[in-house]
Design a protein around this motif. Structure first.
Motif, PDB file in Angstrom:
ATOM      1  N   ILE A  67       0.821  -1.219   0.000  1.00 53.09           N
ATOM      2  CA  ILE A  67       0.000   0.000   0.000  1.00 53.09           C
ATOM      3  C   ILE A  67       0.855   1.270   0.000  1.00 53.09           C
ATOM      4  O   ILE A  67       0.661   2.142  -0.845  1.00 53.09           O
ATOM      5  CB  ILE A  67      -1.011  -0.027   1.165  1.00 53.09           C
ATOM      6  CG1 ILE A  67      -2.083  -1.072   0.879  1.00 53.09           C
ATOM      7  CG2 ILE A  67      -1.649   1.344   1.380  1.00 53.09           C
ATOM      8  CD1 ILE A  67      -3.019  -1.317   2.028  1.00 53.09           C
ATOM      9  N   PRO A  68       1.841   1.435   0.908  1.00 48.88           N
ATOM     10  CA  PRO A  68       2.656   2.661   0.847  1.00 48.88           C
ATOM     11  C   PRO A  68       3.487   2.761  -0.424  1.00 48.88           C
ATOM     12  O   PRO A  68       3.699   3.863  -0.942  1.00 48.88           O
ATOM     13  CB  PRO A  68       3.572   2.567   2.068  1.00 48.88           C
ATOM     14  CG  PRO A  68       3.014   1.530   2.926  1.00 48.88           C
ATOM     15  CD  PRO A  68       2.155   0.647   2.082  1.00 48.88           C
ATOM     16  N   ILE A  69       3.924   1.648  -0.951  1.00 49.33           N
ATOM     17  CA  ILE A  69       4.702   1.674  -2.190  1.00 49.33           C
ATOM     18  C   ILE A  69       3.829   2.153  -3.343  1.00 49.33           C
ATOM     19  O   ILE A  69       4.267   2.960  -4.170  1.00 49.33           O
ATOM     20  CB  ILE A  69       5.297   0.281  -2.470  1.00 49.33           C
ATOM     21  CG1 ILE A  69       6.329  -0.054  -1.404  1.00 49.33           C
ATOM     22  CG2 ILE A  69       5.911   0.222  -3.856  1.00 49.33           C
ATOM     23  CD1 ILE A  69       6.848  -1.464  -1.462  1.00 49.33           C
ATOM     24  N   ALA A  70       2.591   1.695  -3.406  1.00 47.98           N
ATOM     25  CA  ALA A  70       1.683   2.132  -4.467  1.00 47.98           C
ATOM     26  C   ALA A  70       1.362   3.622  -4.336  1.00 47.98           C
ATOM     27  O   ALA A  70       1.325   4.348  -5.335  1.00 47.98           O
ATOM     28  CB  ALA A  70       0.399   1.308  -4.423  1.00 47.98           C
TER      29      ALA A  70
ATOM     30  N   ILE B 135       2.289   6.562  -7.131  1.00 43.83           N
ATOM     31  CA  ILE B 135       1.302   7.464  -7.719  1.00 43.83           C
ATOM     32  C   ILE B 135       1.714   8.920  -7.521  1.00 43.83           C
ATOM     33  O   ILE B 135       1.609   9.739  -8.433  1.00 43.83           O
ATOM     34  CB  ILE B 135      -0.094   7.183  -7.115  1.00 43.83           C
ATOM     35  CG1 ILE B 135      -0.591   5.821  -7.585  1.00 43.83           C
ATOM     36  CG2 ILE B 135      -1.087   8.277  -7.483  1.00 43.83           C
ATOM     37  CD1 ILE B 135      -1.815   5.324  -6.850  1.00 43.83           C
ATOM     38  N   VAL B 136       2.199   9.259  -6.336  1.00 45.17           N
ATOM     39  CA  VAL B 136       2.609  10.636  -6.058  1.00 45.17           C
ATOM     40  C   VAL B 136       3.831  11.016  -6.890  1.00 45.17           C
ATOM     41  O   VAL B 136       3.881  12.093  -7.488  1.00 45.17           O
ATOM     42  CB  VAL B 136       2.885  10.811  -4.549  1.00 45.17           C
ATOM     43  CG1 VAL B 136       3.547  12.141  -4.264  1.00 45.17           C
ATOM     44  CG2 VAL B 136       1.588  10.692  -3.769  1.00 45.17           C
TER      45      VAL B 136
ATOM     46  N   GLN C  82       6.197  13.054 -14.615  1.00 40.40           N
ATOM     47  CA  GLN C  82       5.548  13.534 -15.834  1.00 40.40           C
ATOM     48  C   GLN C  82       5.777  15.021 -16.049  1.00 40.40           C
ATOM     49  O   GLN C  82       6.005  15.479 -17.165  1.00 40.40           O
ATOM     50  CB  GLN C  82       4.047  13.238 -15.788  1.00 40.40           C
ATOM     51  CG  GLN C  82       3.717  11.780 -15.956  1.00 40.40           C
ATOM     52  CD  GLN C  82       2.228  11.499 -15.797  1.00 40.40           C
ATOM     53  OE1 GLN C  82       1.463  12.355 -15.367  1.00 40.40           O
ATOM     54  NE2 GLN C  82       1.829  10.278 -16.129  1.00 40.40           N
ATOM     55  N   GLU C  83       5.756  15.802 -14.973  1.00 40.96           N
ATOM     56  CA  GLU C  83       5.991  17.245 -15.092  1.00 40.96           C
ATOM     57  C   GLU C  83       7.415  17.534 -15.545  1.00 40.96           C
ATOM     58  O   GLU C  83       7.645  18.405 -16.366  1.00 40.96           O
ATOM     59  CB  GLU C  83       5.709  17.931 -13.763  1.00 40.96           C
ATOM     60  CG  GLU C  83       4.238  17.998 -13.406  1.00 40.96           C
ATOM     61  CD  GLU C  83       4.004  18.582 -12.037  1.00 40.96           C
ATOM     62  OE1 GLU C  83       4.985  18.988 -11.380  1.00 40.96           O
ATOM     63  OE2 GLU C  83       2.833  18.642 -11.620  1.00 40.96           O
ATOM     64  N   SER C  84       8.367  16.784 -15.028  1.00 39.36           N
ATOM     65  CA  SER C  84       9.762  17.032 -15.388  1.00 39.36           C
ATOM     66  C   SER C  84      10.045  16.575 -16.813  1.00 39.36           C
ATOM     67  O   SER C  84      10.835  17.203 -17.535  1.00 39.36           O
ATOM     68  CB  SER C  84      10.705  16.342 -14.404  1.00 39.36           C
ATOM     69  OG  SER C  84      10.594  14.935 -14.528  1.00 39.36           O
TER      70      SER C  84
END
Length: 46
Positions: A23-26, A30-31, A37-39
């Protein structure tokens, strides 16, 4: 732990631990994908 009488308890604990770890890895994936994508969109020269 791998004796036949304890295999069901071990498997249940293993599955629960795998879900709790994933769960924390997913969420982190996502974050961080947004920043990636912005970079990449700003690095294309035209």
């Amino acid at each position: 732990m791998l004796d036949k009488e304890y295999i069901n308890n071990w498997f249940g604990r293993f599955a629960a631990a795998a879900v709790l770890i994933s769960i924390p890895i997913a969420i982190l994936f996502i974050v961080m994908q947004r920043f990636y994508q912005e970079s990449m969109s700003g690095s294309v020269k035209g």
